[in-house]
Design an enzyme around this catalytic site. Structure first.
Site, PDB file in Angstrom:
ATOM      1  N   HIS A 119       0.833  -1.202   0.000  1.00  0.00           N
ATOM      2  CA  HIS A 119       0.000   0.000   0.000  1.00  0.00           C
ATOM      3  C   HIS A 119       0.873   1.260   0.000  1.00  0.00           C
ATOM      4  CE1 HIS A 119      -3.192   2.840   0.886  1.00  0.00           C
ATOM      5  NE2 HIS A 119      -2.532   3.244   1.950  1.00  0.00           N
ATOM      6  N   GLU A 185     -10.666   2.233   3.127  1.00  0.00           N
ATOM      7  CA  GLU A 185      -9.409   1.544   3.381  1.00  0.00           C
ATOM      8  C   GLU A 185      -9.717   0.280   4.164  1.00  0.00           C
ATOM      9  OE1 GLU A 185      -6.617   4.382   5.102  1.00  0.00           O
ATOM     10  OE2 GLU A 185      -6.096   5.093   3.081  1.00  0.00           O
ATOM     11  N   ARG A 223     -10.043  11.643  -0.213  1.00  0.00           N
ATOM     12  CA  ARG A 223      -8.696  11.826  -0.780  1.00  0.00           C
ATOM     13  C   ARG A 223      -8.410  13.268  -1.174  1.00  0.00           C
ATOM     14  NH1 ARG A 223      -6.493   7.505   1.352  1.00  0.00           N
ATOM     15  NH2 ARG A 223      -7.364   5.547   0.570  1.00  0.00           N
ATOM     16  N   LYS A 239      -9.953  12.207   7.231  1.00  0.00           N
ATOM     17  CA  LYS A 239     -10.107  10.887   7.842  1.00  0.00           C
ATOM     18  C   LYS A 239     -11.085  10.888   9.014  1.00  0.00           C
ATOM     19  CE  LYS A 239      -6.491   8.651   5.853  1.00  0.00           C
ATOM     20  NZ  LYS A 239      -6.571   7.333   5.203  1.00  0.00           N
ATOM     21  N   THR A 243     -14.905   6.380  11.066  1.00  0.00           N
ATOM     22  CA  THR A 243     -14.125   5.144  10.934  1.00  0.00           C
ATOM     23  C   THR A 243     -15.053   4.042  11.427  1.00  0.00           C
ATOM     24  OG1 THR A 243     -12.113   6.366  11.496  1.00  0.00           O
ATOM     25  CG2 THR A 243     -11.990   3.951  11.591  1.00  0.00           C
ATOM     26  N   THR A 329      -4.093   0.487   5.547  1.00  0.00           N
ATOM     27  CA  THR A 329      -4.678  -0.246   4.423  1.00  0.00           C
ATOM     28  C   THR A 329      -3.902  -1.524   4.137  1.00  0.00           C
ATOM     29  OG1 THR A 329      -5.252   1.871   3.475  1.00  0.00           O
ATOM     30  CG2 THR A 329      -5.414  -0.047   2.023  1.00  0.00           C
TER      31      THR A 329
HETATM   32 CA    CA Z   1      -5.789   4.228   7.081  1.00  0.00          CA
END
Ligand code: CA
Length: 398
Positions: A119, A185, A223, A239, A243, A329
């Protein structure tokens, strides 16, 4: 392995070899801790006569430590194999389809690593094509960052497309709006049970004393927001919006047969990271709208979970019950083993065509992403890590 009296379908990944823990709410009743057997959840407070499991969180149990974890698992196996317990326990078994699965533990701190060489190499080749794929520190330490614990959510929670600042390299100024590059991810998360003392690093050899088990993780990533904000301090709003973790925490005790050797690391890491190289033989799968896009293999991860733990504490930072650290990832060397869309579509330059004829570079509103996983057992079977799923909802603003 001994047989259980509880109903377990023939090809279930949730037999006696697994016994993952979670938090469930029966219809109209408060949530409490349970263990999964087949397609049922056993109410642990009732089964064990232990109020520590009556709470809507595994944290009290996680805090008890390795000896208690193993004793509890042995006791549950006894209860589920000795038929004399069947009449008393049957009323405490709930069909998993009838209950609501909740966040299994309260997340203390959340750290995300970057432990897959494939990755990290792919990302390096994409964004620094004229330089070496890996940055100079990568093979000397497990690179990571602190994420946002408060937005770790359980599988099934909708994910609202985040808004933020984006700036294309050719643009003169940033703009604000919904992320146009929402990604996933595929990761594995490690759940810390036993805390540690401030100022005392946790060596690689004490991994199993502190880490209780694993969950599957989807580290949703915007991204375009990430690309504009991450220099020089790393991931932030690209991010932290969500999650997602799987509802079942699979104990390390169920993963003994999954521990596999790895080739020695080259260069040899510093002494505090030294151990015989190993990984976990976890087969993962990434699906979008029910179609498998890739099958990342955890066996190929460069840094072990014990090395990540040792690195995370080597400065004296202490562990708390409920700490979660994720692998980063998971990607293998092959195209069909890449654990993110940015790799699968090479940053959007190679769109994927789905079975319904539509194409994707990154996620569309309404897409459902599911990550699943399995691990081998000592007798040649496989246990399930369950799945982590989430549906993308349109942005609220912008
Ligand atoms: Ca990550």
């Amino acid at each position: 392995m001994t047989r259980t009296w509880a109903p377990v379908p023939a090809d279930s990944g949730f037999g006696l070899a697994n016994l993952p823990y979670g938090v469930f709410a029966p219809p109209g009743e408060p949530p409490r801790c349970g263990v999964r057997i087949g397609d049922h959840v056993l109410d642990l407070a009732a089964a064990l006569g232990d109020d520590g499991f009556a709470a809507p969180s595994l944290n009290a149990f996680l805090a008890r430590g390795r000896t208690a974890w193993t004793q509890t698992r042995n006791r549950i196996v006894d209860l589920l194999t000795d038929t004399s317990h069947e009449p008393r326990l049957t009323p405490h078994l709930y069909p998993v389809g009838d209950v609501v699965l909740q966040m299994p533990f309260g997340v203390a701190d959340y750290v995300d690593f970057y432990a897959s060489e494939h990755h990290a190499g792919n990302i390096g080749r994409m964004f620094r094509p004229d330089a070496a794929p890996l940055l100079p520190n990568w093979k000397h330490l497990p690179v990571g960052y602190h994420g946002r614990a408060g937005t770790v959510v359980v599988s099934g929670t909708p994910v609202v497309r985040p808004c933020g600042q984006r700036k294309a390299p050719s643009a003169a100024a940033p703009t604000f709006g919904p992320s146009a590059k929402l990604d996933v991810e595929v990761e594995v998360g490690f759940v810390v049970g036993a805390s540690s003392e401030l100022g005392r690093p946790v060596p690689v050899s004490r991994f199993a004393e502190h880490v209780f088990g694993v969950v599957l993780v989807n580290d949703w990533s915007a991204r375009d927001i990430q690309a504009w904000e991450y220099v020089p301090l790393g991931p932030f709003l690209g991010k932290s919006f969500a999650t997602t973790v799987s509802p079942w925490v699979v104990p390390l005790d169920a993963l003994a047969a999954a521990r596999v050797p790895r080739p020695p690391q080259d260069p040899a890491p510093l002494e505090y990271l030294a151990e015989e190289a190993w990984a976990l033989d976890l087969d993962l799968a990434l699906e979008v709208n029910g179609q498998v896009l890739s099958r990342p293999p955890y066996t190929r991860m460069y840094w072990s979970p014990a090395q990540m733990l040792a690195h995370m504490t080597v400065n004296g930072a202490s562990l708390r019950t409920g700490d979660l650290y994720a692998s980063g990832t998971v990607s293998g060397p092959e195209r069909e083993q890449r654990g993110s869309l940015i790799e699968l579509t090479w940053n959007g330059t190679e769109p994927l065509t789905l079975e319904d004829g539509s194409t994707r570079t990154f996620l569309a509103d309404g897409d459902t992403v599911t990550i699943s996983g399995t691990a081998p057992t000592a007798d040649g079977g496989r246990i399930s890590l369950g799945e982590v799923t989430g549906r993308v909802e349109p942005a609220v603003d912008g």
